[in-house]
Design a protein around this motif. Structure first.
Motif, mmCIF file in Angstrom:
data_model
loop_
_atom_site.group_PDB
_atom_site.id
_atom_site.type_symbol
_atom_site.label_atom_id
_atom_site.label_comp_id
_atom_site.label_asym_id
_atom_site.label_seq_id
_atom_site.Cartn_x
_atom_site.Cartn_y
_atom_site.Cartn_z
ATOM 1 N N PRO A 110 0.827 -1.206 0.000
ATOM 2 C CA PRO A 110 0.000 0.000 0.000
ATOM 3 C C PRO A 110 0.864 1.260 0.000
ATOM 4 C CG PRO A 110 -0.913 -1.610 1.510
ATOM 5 C CD PRO A 110 0.406 -2.167 1.047
ATOM 6 N N ARG A 111 0.421 2.235 -0.804
ATOM 7 C CA ARG A 111 1.061 3.537 -0.977
ATOM 8 C C ARG A 111 2.296 3.499 -1.868
ATOM 9 N NH1 ARG A 111 -0.792 3.187 3.978
ATOM 10 N NH2 ARG A 111 1.200 2.461 4.823
ATOM 11 N N ASP A 112 2.674 2.319 -2.371
ATOM 12 C CA ASP A 112 3.690 2.289 -3.417
ATOM 13 C C ASP A 112 3.118 2.921 -4.683
ATOM 14 O OD1 ASP A 112 5.749 1.091 -2.030
ATOM 15 O OD2 ASP A 112 5.209 -0.949 -2.638
ATOM 16 N N LYS A 113 3.994 3.423 -5.527
ATOM 17 C CA LYS A 113 3.574 4.006 -6.806
ATOM 18 C C LYS A 113 3.823 3.008 -7.943
ATOM 19 C CE LYS A 113 4.167 8.910 -5.680
ATOM 20 N NZ LYS A 113 4.333 8.733 -4.228
ATOM 21 N N VAL A 114 2.930 3.040 -8.933
ATOM 22 C CA VAL A 114 3.018 2.146 -10.089
ATOM 23 C C VAL A 114 2.769 2.964 -11.355
ATOM 24 C CG1 VAL A 114 2.052 0.120 -11.242
ATOM 25 C CG2 VAL A 114 2.201 0.170 -8.744
ATOM 26 N N ILE A 115 3.686 2.861 -12.324
ATOM 27 C CA ILE A 115 3.511 3.566 -13.593
ATOM 28 C C ILE A 115 2.554 2.781 -14.483
ATOM 29 C CG2 ILE A 115 4.644 4.341 -15.719
ATOM 30 C CD1 ILE A 115 7.160 4.817 -14.086
ATOM 31 N N TYR A 124 -6.030 -2.599 -15.043
ATOM 32 C CA TYR A 124 -4.789 -2.183 -14.392
ATOM 33 C C TYR A 124 -5.034 -1.180 -13.272
ATOM 34 C CZ TYR A 124 -2.769 -4.204 -18.649
ATOM 35 O OH TYR A 124 -2.445 -5.032 -19.697
ATOM 36 N N VAL A 125 -5.922 -0.235 -13.494
ATOM 37 C CA VAL A 125 -6.211 0.747 -12.462
ATOM 38 C C VAL A 125 -6.879 0.071 -11.271
ATOM 39 C CG1 VAL A 125 -7.496 2.841 -11.909
ATOM 40 C CG2 VAL A 125 -6.336 2.629 -14.116
ATOM 41 N N ALA A 126 -7.813 -0.837 -11.544
ATOM 42 C CA ALA A 126 -8.437 -1.579 -10.446
ATOM 43 C C ALA A 126 -7.392 -2.392 -9.680
ATOM 44 C CB ALA A 126 -9.532 -2.492 -10.989
ATOM 45 N N ASP A 127 -6.422 -2.966 -10.393
ATOM 46 C CA ASP A 127 -5.365 -3.722 -9.726
ATOM 47 C C ASP A 127 -4.587 -2.849 -8.752
ATOM 48 O OD1 ASP A 127 -6.047 -5.982 -11.168
ATOM 49 O OD2 ASP A 127 -4.408 -5.811 -12.604
ATOM 50 N N THR A 128 -4.253 -1.625 -9.179
ATOM 51 C CA THR A 128 -3.507 -0.749 -8.276
ATOM 52 C C THR A 128 -4.346 -0.385 -7.053
ATOM 53 O OG1 THR A 128 -4.191 1.280 -9.432
ATOM 54 C CG2 THR A 128 -2.171 0.219 -10.185
ATOM 55 N N ILE A 129 -5.634 -0.120 -7.257
ATOM 56 C CA ILE A 129 -6.504 0.249 -6.141
ATOM 57 C C ILE A 129 -6.650 -0.915 -5.172
ATOM 58 C CG2 ILE A 129 -8.878 0.874 -5.527
ATOM 59 C CD1 ILE A 129 -8.970 2.391 -8.247
ATOM 60 N N LEU A 130 -6.880 -2.108 -5.694
ATOM 61 C CA LEU A 130 -7.048 -3.280 -4.830
ATOM 62 C C LEU A 130 -5.766 -3.599 -4.070
ATOM 63 C CD1 LEU A 130 -9.161 -5.533 -7.225
ATOM 64 C CD2 LEU A 130 -9.951 -4.406 -5.134
ATOM 65 N N THR A 131 -4.621 -3.259 -4.664
ATOM 66 C CA THR A 131 -3.345 -3.471 -3.999
ATOM 67 C C THR A 131 -3.050 -2.368 -2.997
ATOM 68 O OG1 THR A 131 -2.553 -4.499 -6.048
ATOM 69 C CG2 THR A 131 -0.888 -3.937 -4.448
ATOM 70 N N GLY A 132 -3.727 -1.247 -3.133
ATOM 71 C CA GLY A 132 -3.458 -0.094 -2.271
ATOM 72 C C GLY A 132 -2.376 0.806 -2.817
#
Length: 386
Positions: A110-115, A124-132
């Motif tokens: 959580p709170r890591d950044k992903v390009i 992909y956006v849902a993946d980042t949200i679900l991962t935090g």
């Protein structure tokens, strides 16, 4: 009652799946959700029939049946031109959708950044949200969908944990050429960033373009999680057989996460799919030739309508410019298109971070007669609002 999870407010239902329901409601030809209307290879169906009676029908090894992993390692070692150990480098998942989620959860906190490049496949956006994690968007600018190296460097300067790379790309049909991949590789190395690749269209790349596996670039295997599936290559989207290929220290973590997400992919389907993984090189040549013909058939109708589009370099999607029709937004246009013209597409705004309303996405993974009927219906656009 307590409120549901806050993360639910940051993403909605899949626009792609919603447009499939719109197609069904209006009896439209579904060129929105990217699945074929033709059967898998006959040899694969025969293998499935055999497995129906002979099994296995119980759990396989959680991270993939040994013979499936062995066949997959042999195939991917050949195409990727790097050695892949079936015991150390593979986890089998329930489709590439789970593979991407497993990869994200393996390397991101959580709170890591992903390009994320924009436009992007909506998951992909849902993946980042679900991962935090927090996405950093870098535009791929139409019509060629190139990125600006300076913009990408600024994104890397924010110290992201990972970059998501879809190649060939959905929705744009872009194939990242070797020089672009080398730019990404240099930045990933400089800023110590993982790269998560989605390569489900790896065998659908049109000449003169060529697919380069990111993990095969010098020094990149150790920081790459390569995700893919059998869905598009063998026309078995409903089988949900995907995988992650990565170095052992990442696969160990990916197996733990996969185990508690889905336990394992379907054992009988893995057994049947071993047959497909052993297909000769000729199969992949014919696969590509078939999709090239489908692409050319569909684009010929778009040409007749006078619509502007970006010719896909790979995959089986095409982005079409609808600005001449004067609709208020692409969602309204797609609803009208399904209702009045009888063809369903996806609003392009669902793929872009930028406020874009002029693009819609069609797919052409259909029989020739389906594409011809869709094309004849689209010809009516010449009479509508131009």
């Amino acid at each position: 009652m307590p409120q549901p999870s806050n993360r639910l407010q940051f993403f909605g239902e899949s626009v792609i799946r919603r447009m499939t329901r719109v197609a069904q409601a209006h009896g439209a030809i579904n060129l929105s959700q990217g699945f074929p209307d033709f059967d898998p290879p006959q040899a694969l169906l025969q293998a499935l029939e055999r497995v129906t009676y002979e099994g296995p029908h119980q759990y396989a090894v959680t991270w993939g049946a040994p013979n499936f992993r062995e066949a997959l390692a042999k195939k991917q070692s050949h195409f990727m031109n790097i050695p892949i150990d079936p015991e150390k480098n593979i986890v089998v998942t329930c489709g590439s959708t789970e593979a991407m989620m497993v990869a994200m959860m393996t390397v991101c906190d959580p709170r890591d950044k992903v390009i994320v490049f924009s436009p992007f496949y909506e998951n992909y956006v849902a993946d980042t949200i679900l991962t935090g994690a927090d996405p950093i968007y870098v535009p791929l600018r139409p019509p060629e969908y190139h990125f600006d190296e300076a913009e990408l460097r600024r994104a890397f300067a924010q110290k992201p944990k990972a970059l998501i790379l879809c190649n060939p790309a959905n929705p744009s049909g872009k194939v990242f050429h070797r020089e672009e991949l080398e730019v990404i590789a240099r930045l990933a190395d400089e800023f110590d960033t993982y790269v998560i690749t989605d390569e489900v269209y790896e065998h659908i790349v049109y000449e003169p373009h060529e697919h380069s596996y990111f993990a095969a670039l010098p020094g990149m295997f150790e920081r790459t999680l390569s995700c893919s599936s059998l869905s598009k290559t063998y026309a078995i989207t409903g089988w949900r057989l995907g995988y992650v290929i990565a170095p052992p220290h990442l696969i160990d973590g990916a197996r733990k996460i996969h185990d508690f997400l889905t336990v394992g992919a379907a054992a009988p389907l893995q057994e049947a799919a071993v047959t497909a993984l052993g297909f000769p090189q000729e199969y992949y040549r014919q696969l590509l030739e078939g999709y090239r013909e489908k692409r050319d058939t569909f684009l010929s109708y778009l040409d007749q309508t006078g619509l502007t589009y970006t010719a896909p370099q790979g995959a089986y999607y095409v982005m079409v410019d609808i600005s001449p029709f004067g609709h208020a937004d692409d969602e309204t246009f797609c609803q009208w298109l399904a209702r009045e013209i009888g063809v369903a597409a996806v609003p392009g705004s669902s793929f872009f971070r930028e406020p874009v309303q002029q693009w819609i996405r069609f797919h052409f993974a259909k029989r020739k007669e389906t594409l011809e009927e869709a094309g004849r219906r689209l010809l009516r656009l010449r009479e509508c609002g131009r």
